[in-house]
Design a protein around this motif. Sequence first.
Motif, PDB file in Angstrom:
ATOM      1  N   ALA A 116     -15.207  -9.414  75.756  1.00  0.00           N
ATOM      2  CA  ALA A 116     -16.230  -8.962  76.546  1.00  0.00           C
ATOM      3  C   ALA A 116     -17.979  -8.658  76.081  1.00  0.00           C
ATOM      4  CB  ALA A 116     -16.826  -7.601  76.395  1.00  0.00           C
ATOM      5  N   ILE A 117     -18.058  -8.522  74.397  1.00  0.00           N
ATOM      6  CA  ILE A 117     -18.954  -8.230  73.562  1.00  0.00           C
ATOM      7  C   ILE A 117     -19.850  -9.399  72.843  1.00  0.00           C
ATOM      8  CG2 ILE A 117     -19.891  -7.500  70.721  1.00  0.00           C
ATOM      9  CD1 ILE A 117     -17.389  -5.558  70.882  1.00  0.00           C
ATOM     10  N   ARG A 118     -18.973 -10.786  72.641  1.00  0.00           N
ATOM     11  CA  ARG A 118     -19.654 -12.015  72.492  1.00  0.00           C
ATOM     12  C   ARG A 118     -19.938 -12.566  73.744  1.00  0.00           C
ATOM     13  NH1 ARG A 118     -18.297 -13.067  67.879  1.00  0.00           N
ATOM     14  NH2 ARG A 118     -16.384 -11.836  66.206  1.00  0.00           N
ATOM     15  N   ARG A 119     -19.750 -12.627  74.954  1.00  0.00           N
ATOM     16  CA  ARG A 119     -19.854 -12.990  76.002  1.00  0.00           C
ATOM     17  C   ARG A 119     -21.681 -12.407  76.071  1.00  0.00           C
ATOM     18  NH1 ARG A 119     -17.607 -16.169  79.974  1.00  0.00           N
ATOM     19  NH2 ARG A 119     -15.632 -17.001  79.227  1.00  0.00           N
ATOM     20  N   TYR A 126     -21.081  -9.807  81.095  1.00  0.00           N
ATOM     21  CA  TYR A 126     -18.871 -10.717  81.219  1.00  0.00           C
ATOM     22  C   TYR A 126     -18.876 -10.229  82.446  1.00  0.00           C
ATOM     23  CZ  TYR A 126     -14.204 -10.848  80.188  1.00  0.00           C
ATOM     24  OH  TYR A 126     -12.369 -10.612  79.785  1.00  0.00           O
ATOM     25  N   TYR A 127     -17.936 -10.741  83.383  1.00  0.00           N
ATOM     26  CA  TYR A 127     -17.051 -10.191  84.344  1.00  0.00           C
ATOM     27  C   TYR A 127     -15.757 -10.392  84.487  1.00  0.00           C
ATOM     28  CZ  TYR A 127     -22.053 -10.069  85.667  1.00  0.00           C
ATOM     29  OH  TYR A 127     -23.672  -9.712  86.511  1.00  0.00           O
ATOM     30  N   ASN A 128     -14.719  -9.567  83.940  1.00  0.00           N
ATOM     31  CA  ASN A 128     -13.775 -10.186  84.204  1.00  0.00           C
ATOM     32  C   ASN A 128     -13.409 -10.036  85.305  1.00  0.00           C
ATOM     33  OD1 ASN A 128     -13.669  -7.568  85.046  1.00  0.00           O
ATOM     34  ND2 ASN A 128     -12.357  -6.884  82.988  1.00  0.00           N
ATOM     35  N   ASP A 129     -11.596 -10.612  85.632  1.00  0.00           N
ATOM     36  CA  ASP A 129     -10.954 -10.353  87.142  1.00  0.00           C
ATOM     37  C   ASP A 129     -11.224  -9.003  87.472  1.00  0.00           C
ATOM     38  OD1 ASP A 129      -9.778 -12.059  88.615  1.00  0.00           O
ATOM     39  OD2 ASP A 129      -8.233 -10.809  88.705  1.00  0.00           O
ATOM     40  N   PHE A 130     -10.969  -7.972  87.348  1.00  0.00           N
ATOM     41  CA  PHE A 130     -11.243  -6.480  87.980  1.00  0.00           C
ATOM     42  C   PHE A 130     -12.785  -6.563  88.652  1.00  0.00           C
ATOM     43  CE2 PHE A 130     -13.396  -2.285  87.355  1.00  0.00           C
ATOM     44  CZ  PHE A 130     -12.407  -1.635  88.105  1.00  0.00           C
ATOM     45  N   VAL A 131     -13.671  -7.102  87.823  1.00  0.00           N
ATOM     46  CA  VAL A 131     -15.844  -6.714  88.510  1.00  0.00           C
ATOM     47  C   VAL A 131     -15.152  -7.724  89.289  1.00  0.00           C
ATOM     48  CG1 VAL A 131     -17.285  -7.193  88.027  1.00  0.00           C
ATOM     49  CG2 VAL A 131     -15.879  -5.931  86.587  1.00  0.00           C
TER      50      VAL A 131
END
Length: 219
Positions: A116-119, A126-131
């Motif tokens: 997330a930090i790098r993205r 940064y959007y993961n599957d949860f978001v």
Amino acid sequence: MSTLKLGIADDHELFRKGFISMLSGIPDFEFILEAGNGQELLDRLPANTPDIVFMDLQMPVMDGIQATEAAFERFPNIKIIVVSMYNEDRFVIHMLEKGVQGYLLKDTSPDEVEKAIRRVHEEGFYYNDFVSKAMHRKMVNRQVNKHPFFPNACNVALSSREKEVLQLICDGLSTTEIGDKLFISVRTVEGHRLRVLEKTGTKSTAAAVAFAYKNQLLN
């Protein structure tokens, strides 16, 4: 190798220290600020402004929502990733509408936090599957509203390519991955993203995505 300067605001010292310790072994990460509440964060930001701040939502004195609004107003270039125990869709959508660049739960793995930090540093979000699922549920469950959150929503017309790029952003793909998937250059992807921001009147990719879901611009 340039160093990424990080900060964290969380009222639980044990979590705060553990979070810092978890990431301290990564050579290009450096925590330059920690605070126990939103007001303390704002007081310390002028002297030590991180590239990215991890923000808890529930804190005494000033909560994370108020602190986020104030931080963006005073430090427009700062990036904020929420780290919270709240997994309700309404919190996720609300903070995306505020312009945060990511939303993580407190049980997120160290590897995903680093990702997330790098993205966020490289892509601005940064959007993961949860978001992504939270945004999708918001769109599906949304009742027709005669007064949209954005007054000019009815005047927004995204091209099919702009919608395609925005959908892939929602799916968590990076600019490079989107370019590869659509067989277009990174510069072209970035051009589509900037036009989406312009058309929606938003200042960040996170806010543009929230806008699109809230106003049913995506499938």
